[in-house]
Each structure stands twice: as C-alpha cells, then as structure tokens.
Design a protein around this motif. Structure first.
Motif, PDB file in Angstrom:
ATOM      1  N   SER A  48       0.814  -1.155   0.080  1.00 60.33           N
ATOM      2  CA  SER A  48      -0.118   0.142  -0.003  1.00 60.33           C
ATOM      3  C   SER A  48       1.008   1.243  -0.082  1.00 60.33           C
ATOM      4  N   LYS A  49       1.795   1.246   0.794  1.00 61.47           N
ATOM      5  CA  LYS A  49       2.833   2.551   0.989  1.00 61.47           C
ATOM      6  C   LYS A  49       3.457   2.642  -0.500  1.00 61.47           C
ATOM      7  N   LEU A  50       3.925   1.589  -0.859  1.00 57.96           N
ATOM      8  CA  LEU A  50       4.787   1.475  -1.998  1.00 57.96           C
ATOM      9  C   LEU A  50       3.954   2.051  -3.081  1.00 57.96           C
ATOM     10  N   ARG A  51       2.622   1.668  -3.588  1.00 56.58           N
ATOM     11  CA  ARG A  51       2.034   2.070  -4.571  1.00 56.58           C
ATOM     12  C   ARG A  51       1.699   3.779  -4.233  1.00 56.58           C
ATOM     13  N   GLU A  52       1.344   4.112  -3.061  1.00 57.21           N
ATOM     14  CA  GLU A  52       1.336   5.461  -2.858  1.00 57.21           C
ATOM     15  C   GLU A  52       2.249   6.320  -3.243  1.00 57.21           C
ATOM     16  N   ILE A  53       3.368   5.888  -2.856  1.00 50.97           N
ATOM     17  CA  ILE A  53       4.818   6.561  -3.194  1.00 50.97           C
ATOM     18  C   ILE A  53       5.383   6.506  -4.739  1.00 50.97           C
ATOM     19  N   ALA A  54       4.769   5.587  -5.329  1.00 56.55           N
ATOM     20  CA  ALA A  54       5.003   5.276  -6.537  1.00 56.55           C
ATOM     21  C   ALA A  54       4.161   6.248  -7.362  1.00 56.55           C
ATOM     22  N   GLU A  55       2.828   6.453  -7.091  1.00 51.96           N
ATOM     23  CA  GLU A  55       1.854   7.235  -7.721  1.00 51.96           C
ATOM     24  C   GLU A  55       2.303   8.846  -7.553  1.00 51.96           C
ATOM     25  N   GLU A  56       2.828   9.097  -6.459  1.00 50.13           N
ATOM     26  CA  GLU A  56       3.406  10.487  -5.942  1.00 50.13           C
ATOM     27  C   GLU A  56       4.480  10.744  -6.883  1.00 50.13           C
ATOM     28  N   ALA A  57       5.539   9.773  -6.977  1.00 52.71           N
ATOM     29  CA  ALA A  57       6.762   9.874  -7.859  1.00 52.71           C
ATOM     30  C   ALA A  57       6.426  10.152  -9.363  1.00 52.71           C
TER      31      ALA A  57
ATOM     32  N   TYR B 259       1.059  -3.653 -13.853  1.00 52.01           N
ATOM     33  CA  TYR B 259       1.353  -2.245 -13.240  1.00 52.01           C
ATOM     34  C   TYR B 259       2.884  -2.670 -12.943  1.00 52.01           C
ATOM     35  N   ARG B 260       3.578  -1.795 -13.436  1.00 47.27           N
ATOM     36  CA  ARG B 260       5.102  -1.864 -13.039  1.00 47.27           C
ATOM     37  C   ARG B 260       5.656  -0.455 -12.439  1.00 47.27           C
ATOM     38  N   ILE B 261       6.554  -0.443 -11.803  1.00 46.85           N
ATOM     39  CA  ILE B 261       7.090   0.675 -11.221  1.00 46.85           C
ATOM     40  C   ILE B 261       8.581   0.802 -11.738  1.00 46.85           C
ATOM     41  N   LYS B 262       8.848   2.095 -12.177  1.00 47.17           N
ATOM     42  CA  LYS B 262      10.137   2.763 -12.858  1.00 47.17           C
ATOM     43  C   LYS B 262      11.114   2.658 -11.433  1.00 47.17           C
ATOM     44  N   LYS B 263      12.206   1.854 -11.404  1.00 49.76           N
ATOM     45  CA  LYS B 263      12.905   1.843 -10.312  1.00 49.76           C
ATOM     46  C   LYS B 263      13.823   3.150 -10.139  1.00 49.76           C
ATOM     47  N   ASP B 264      14.263   3.650 -11.224  1.00 47.34           N
ATOM     48  CA  ASP B 264      15.169   4.696 -10.851  1.00 47.34           C
ATOM     49  C   ASP B 264      14.465   5.980 -10.287  1.00 47.34           C
ATOM     50  N   ALA B 265      13.376   6.085 -10.937  1.00 43.70           N
ATOM     51  CA  ALA B 265      12.218   7.363 -10.392  1.00 43.70           C
ATOM     52  C   ALA B 265      11.749   7.242  -9.033  1.00 43.70           C
ATOM     53  N   LEU B 266      11.450   5.858  -8.719  1.00 37.21           N
ATOM     54  CA  LEU B 266      11.119   5.679  -7.284  1.00 37.21           C
ATOM     55  C   LEU B 266      12.058   5.747  -6.358  1.00 37.21           C
ATOM     56  N   LEU B 267      13.409   5.300  -6.586  1.00 32.33           N
ATOM     57  CA  LEU B 267      14.463   5.471  -5.605  1.00 32.33           C
ATOM     58  C   LEU B 267      14.709   6.926  -5.568  1.00 32.33           C
ATOM     59  N   ASN B 268      14.843   7.677  -6.610  1.00 33.14           N
ATOM     60  CA  ASN B 268      15.388   8.984  -6.500  1.00 33.14           C
ATOM     61  C   ASN B 268      14.219   9.772  -5.742  1.00 33.14           C
ATOM     62  N   TYR B 269      12.980   9.502  -6.056  1.00 32.63           N
ATOM     63  CA  TYR B 269      11.870  10.084  -5.128  1.00 32.63           C
ATOM     64  C   TYR B 269      12.091  10.167  -3.807  1.00 32.63           C
ATOM     65  N   ILE B 270      12.280   8.751  -3.369  1.00 39.40           N
ATOM     66  CA  ILE B 270      12.233   8.385  -2.207  1.00 39.40           C
ATOM     67  C   ILE B 270      13.680   9.129  -1.295  1.00 39.40           C
ATOM     68  N   GLU B 271      14.611   9.223  -2.052  1.00 42.93           N
ATOM     69  CA  GLU B 271      15.803   9.796  -1.577  1.00 42.93           C
ATOM     70  C   GLU B 271      15.802  11.237  -1.446  1.00 42.93           C
ATOM     71  N   GLU B 272      14.816  12.057  -2.147  1.00 45.48           N
ATOM     72  CA  GLU B 272      14.951  13.326  -2.082  1.00 45.48           C
ATOM     73  C   GLU B 272      13.689  13.705  -1.402  1.00 45.48           C
TER      74      GLU B 272
END
Length: 65
Positions: free
Chosen positions: A28-37, A47-60
């Motif tokens: 649930s939290k992952l989907r929420e953050i992935a949508e925000e990012a 449903y796929r998640i772009k790894k680089d975009a997700l990790l950069n968003y979390i880091e920032e």
C-alpha cells in the motif's frame, strides 16, 4: 530461480513485489509513493514501477532528520 533473481536486479521496471523487496516497504505504501513519484507504468493490465524514478523520489523526499 537464479535467472529471475538476476533479471530483477538489472530490471528497470519492477513488479510491485520486486519493488517491495527492493525498498522494504509494504504494498500500500509503495503504491502511494510510486504514484506520487510518477513512477507507475501500466502496460495493458500490468502494473510496473520505474525503479530509478522511485528510488530518486524516496531519496529526495524522505530524508532522515
């Protein structure tokens, strides 16, 4: 099993399960953050998640204070 492990380390688009393992977050939290990012990619019904975009968003946006 060995081949799928190698593939997920180099994959640019991750399934929800792979992204959960990579980030140690729940679904649930992952989907929420992935949508925000803006890291979500829908390919047909996949449903796929772009790894680089997700990790950069979390880091920032989720820095330790």
């Amino acid at each position: 099993m060995y081949l799928s492990t190698q593939r997920e380390q180099k994959a640019e688009l991750l399934t929800i399960q792979q992204a959960c393992e990579c980030t140690s977050l729940g679904k649930s939290k992952l989907r929420e953050i992935a949508e925000e990012a803006g890291a979500v990619r829908k390919i047909g019904r996949s449903y796929r998640i772009k790894k680089d975009a997700l990790l950069n968003y979390i880091e920032e946006n989720y820095k330790a204070e």
